[in-house]
Design an enzyme around this catalytic site. Structure first.
Site, PDB file in Angstrom:
ATOM      1  N   LYS A  79       0.803  -1.229   0.000  1.00  0.00           N
ATOM      2  CA  LYS A  79       0.000   0.000   0.000  1.00  0.00           C
ATOM      3  C   LYS A  79       0.832   1.274   0.000  1.00  0.00           C
ATOM      4  O   LYS A  79       0.297   2.354  -0.253  1.00  0.00           O
ATOM      5  CB  LYS A  79      -0.938   0.011   1.207  1.00  0.00           C
ATOM      6  N   SER A 109      -3.075 -12.712   3.512  1.00  0.00           N
ATOM      7  CA  SER A 109      -3.582 -12.358   2.176  1.00  0.00           C
ATOM      8  C   SER A 109      -2.625 -12.879   1.105  1.00  0.00           C
ATOM      9  O   SER A 109      -3.063 -13.310   0.040  1.00  0.00           O
ATOM     10  CB  SER A 109      -3.788 -10.854   2.034  1.00  0.00           C
TER      11      SER A 109
END
Lengths: 90, 315
Positions: free
Chosen positions: B43, B257
């Protein structure tokens, strides 16, 4: 052709609270028709005139059916279908 | 490698081969280690790009307050960038996220507004939109619809992958805001029209799907189905199993994830092997395992880890 269909919480009002129901059909469209005959009203929550509703995702053995053949996706005995509302990540 | 500042070092992550998990010499897996980013997740790319775009657009001034709905990583990245640039950050974060996310956000100086676990990130988005309406002077970058998010991956992640792996046949990443897949996916498709772009979507516990009605469903504005060739739903059991396998067999300490993404990548590898095709399958390791140690994902049996993640936003 019996398949297992996992129902999200929000649609269990149609399945008397059942998380997993069985249905029959050789394609997803037929499976949804069969679901409707057993759980009247559910098809309208899954489909609109264009096909699967925008906020509904359907997975055949974990693959999103929109990347298979959509409602025409063939379904075989012992397949597993999961219905989920679309949610955010990130 | 030398950089003028931490922010200048964002991007340029390593791509490493997975000799043990690759099924054959012709079907190879490659992991792009985004955990090697300043805050330890993919991110950072989107956060930096969104803030720089807002600066270019004249939306930010010294001391400005940013607001963002986030399940964690985007918030942590924004907090780091905001700190460097002199902005405040308010994150709306679902309460069912790991303790480390809260600690890291606070350490980087962000203020957290918790949102209800029921409804997961959808609820965080809804609450953030309400707060934005009540505080018009705050700037919501809104990762789900901010073109700079996808563009960061079009301009950096995609080109890096192509440069490191010109023979790339598959790109596999997680589907959250969809920014990574849309941006890198579009870039790679332009360079390699036949490439398979595959999404791995985390399947959470029922709590997260606890919408009041279906009209509360959410599809990120950035999402364009036509970029993808496949989309798979991966539950916590497979995510944790693959996450542990990545550590056991390749020594890579990743978060759940990334385990989910590896699961989808291995599925693509199996298909290529079955069809006798050669394949170079690149996938994203979104973050390291550090932020999930407290969840129980690394201790005990797979079943106990699955149970520990139930109801958590683990991706």
């Amino acid at each position: 052709m019996a398949v297992e269909v996992r129902i999200p919480t929000i649609l269990r009002t149609y399945t008397a609270g059942e998380k997993v129901v069985s249905a029959e059909g050789d394609s997803l469209a037929v499976v949804i028709q069969d679901l409707e005959s057993r759980h009247p009203g559910i098809a309208d929550r899954l489909l609109d005139e264009s096909g699967l509703r925008r906020f509904i995702n359907v997975y055949l053995n974990d693959e999103d059916v929109r990347f298979l053949e959509g409602l025409q996706t063939p379904v075989a005995d012992a397949d597993s279908i999961t219905i989920l509302p679309a949610v955010a990540g990130g | 490698m030398r950089f003028d500042s931490l922010l200048d070092s964002v991007g340029g992550t390593p791509l490493v081969g997975l000799p043990r998990l690759s099924p054959s010499p012709e079907v190879r897996l490659w992991a792009k280690l985004e955990d090697r980013s300043p805050t330890g997740s993919v991110k950072d790319r989107a956060a930096l790009a969104m803030i720089e775009q807002a600066e270019k657009d004249g939306l930010l001034y010294p001391g400005a307050t940013l607001l963002e709905p986030t399940s964690g990583n985007t918030g942590i990245s924004l907090a780091m960038v905001a700190r460097q640039r002199g902005y405040q950050l308010v994150c709306v974060m679902p309460e069912n996220t790991s303790a480390e996310r809260t600690q890291l956000l606070q350490a980087w100086g962000a203020t957290i507004v918790p949102s209800s676990a029921v409804g997961g990130s959808n609820e965080a988005v809804r609450v953030a939109k309400e707060i934005a309406a009540a505080n018009p002077e705050w700037v919501m970058l809104y990762q789900y619809g901010n073109e700079a998010n996808a563009r960061a991956h079009y301009e950096t992640t995609g080109p890096e992958l192509l440069a490191d792996l010109p023979t790339i046949t598959h790109f596999v990443a997680g589907l959250g805001t969809t920014g990574t897949l849309m941006g890198a996916g579009r870039f790679l498709r332009e360079a390699r029209p036949e490439i398979r772009i595959i999404a791995a979507e985390p399947r959470y516990g029922e709590l997260v799907y606890g919408l009041r009605n279906l009209s509360e469903g959410f599809v990120p504005e950035l999402y364009d189905e036509s970029v993808l060739t496949g989309r798979f739903s991966v539950g916590p059991l497979d995510a944790v199993r693959r996450m542990r396998q990545l550590m056991d067999e390749e020594g890579i300490f990743a978060g759940p994830s990334s385990g989910a993404i590896l699961h989808a990548a291995l599925g693509a590898a199996r298909t290529a092997l079955r069809d006798g095709e050669s394949a170079d399958i690149a996938f994203i390791v979104c973050d390291g395992g550090w932020k999930y140690l407290s969840t129980g994902a690394y201790d005990g049996t797979l079943d106990s880890a699955e149970e520990a993640l139930d109801g958590q936003l683990w991706a």
